[in-house]
Enzyme design. Structure first.
Site, PDB file in Angstrom:
ATOM      1  N   LYS A  15       0.895  -0.716  -0.023  1.00  0.00           N
ATOM      2  CA  LYS A  15       0.032   0.256   0.458  1.00  0.00           C
ATOM      3  C   LYS A  15       1.204   0.675   0.342  1.00  0.00           C
ATOM      4  O   LYS A  15       2.009   1.395   0.901  1.00  0.00           O
ATOM      5  CB  LYS A  15      -1.065  -0.074   1.172  1.00  0.00           C
ATOM      6  CG  LYS A  15      -2.002   1.183   1.415  1.00  0.00           C
ATOM      7  CD  LYS A  15      -2.567   1.549   3.024  1.00  0.00           C
ATOM      8  CE  LYS A  15      -1.455   0.982   3.930  1.00  0.00           C
ATOM      9  NZ  LYS A  15      -1.295   2.502   4.073  1.00  0.00           N
ATOM     10  N   ASP A 144      -5.807   0.261   8.865  1.00  0.00           N
ATOM     11  CA  ASP A 144      -6.010   0.183   7.663  1.00  0.00           C
ATOM     12  C   ASP A 144      -6.297  -1.462   6.306  1.00  0.00           C
ATOM     13  O   ASP A 144      -6.589  -1.464   5.618  1.00  0.00           O
ATOM     14  CB  ASP A 144      -4.501  -0.573   7.174  1.00  0.00           C
ATOM     15  CG  ASP A 144      -3.630   0.913   7.356  1.00  0.00           C
ATOM     16  OD1 ASP A 144      -4.036   1.725   7.074  1.00  0.00           O
ATOM     17  OD2 ASP A 144      -2.634   0.665   7.413  1.00  0.00           O
TER      18      ASP A 144
END
Length: 298
Positions: A15, A144
């Site tokens: 990410k 997340d």
């Protein structure tokens, strides 16, 4: 060797926070963020298959230090999904994690691993849980998780759970560099000088490499100054990317991984070779970000 029948391999992509503004802090201590996020074609991999009993193993260049017990987010994801669906629907599985991403490096490795586990197990077990349901379960494991479950270009707000997908966002050639150090996310947030910065500016109407790069110049990663103060080698990684010709370079997340954007994949690959030559002990990976319609199963 081909995987056994019913075995599936799932990508747990890195990410990358292309921009990250800290816009506030809730009463419970969670920070409010405004972040442009993409996911890469490079990452960890999870192989999942039915088994007589649950098993979990880790291999790969960053396997050392990965917990093999209930502290691992992959196991937490398996058990959270099992608690949701019931033991009868969630037969034992063997999960093998190939750890290709550095640990505690600002690219969401553990969260992405857990998201791949939720996605993979829900399909292997044929569970009647939609994306929203998986996101709800994922959020109990970490802020997340919802964005890692989506794994597509998006704007994340709130604590990371308010997601706005970007359907037209192009793939970007990038190089990830980590100077071989871990940075504690809580330590970075504690070191912030302020917590009430302005939100991201609106994205340009036309999205291509040049307009995105120019837009990024008007944004920040509000965690970068604190991370650089804690771990000065972050600055060395950024310098290495710029020396290698990156059109734009910034730290991702809470660090210490930094990324550089390159106009083409070949230019990025040459830059990665150059950086590896100068810094053989560093983690360096040339890759591309994925587009909105990319799926995680191989």
């Amino acid at each position: 060797m081909e995987p056994e029948a019913k075995s599936r391999t799932w990508l747990a992509p890195a990410k990358i926070n292309l921009a990250l503004h800290v816009t506030g802090r809730r009463a419970d201590g969670y920070h409010l963020l405004d972040s442009l996020v993409v996911f890469t074609r490079f990452g960890d991999r999870l192989q999942i298959e039915p088994a007589e009993r649950d098993a979990f193993s880790v291999s790969g260049p960053f396997a050392a230090g990965v917990p093999l017990d209930g502290d691992n987010l992959v196991i937490k994801a398996r058990e959270a999904l099992r608690a949701e669906a019931g033991a009868q629907m969630t037969r034992p599985v063997a999960i093998r994690l190939e750890k290709n991403l550095p640990i505690a490096s600002g690219v969401g490795g553990g969260s992405s691993d857990a998201a791949a586990a939720l996605n993979g197990l829900s399909r292997l077990w044929k569970l009647d849980i939609d994306e929203a349901g998986l996101a709800r379960i994922g959020l109990t494991l970490g802020a997340d998780l919802p964005m890692c479950l989506a794994a597509k270009p998006l704007i994340a707000r709130g604590v990371g759970d308010e997601l706005s997908p970007l359907a037209q966002f192009p793939a970007l050639a990038l190089v990830m560099v980590n100077p071989g150090v871990a940075v504690s996310t809580p330590d970075v947030f504690k070191a912030l000088s302020r917590h009430d910065n302005e939100a991201l500016p609106p994205l340009p109407g036309r999205l291509d490499f040049h307009t995105i790069r120019n837009w990024l110049e008007t944004t920040r990663n509000d965690l970068e100054p604190a991370a650089r103060a804690i771990q000065p080698t972050v600055g060395e990684a950024l310098t290495a990317l710029k020396k290698a010709g990156a059109a734009f370079a910034r730290m991702s997340g809470s660090g210490a991984t930094c990324f550089g954007l390159f106009e083409t994949g070949n230019v990025g690959k040459r830059a990665a070779i150059e950086i590896r030559g100068r810094h053989p002990g560093w983690f360096v990976a040339a890759t591309r970000s994925t587009e909105a319609d990319t799926h995680g199963q191989n």
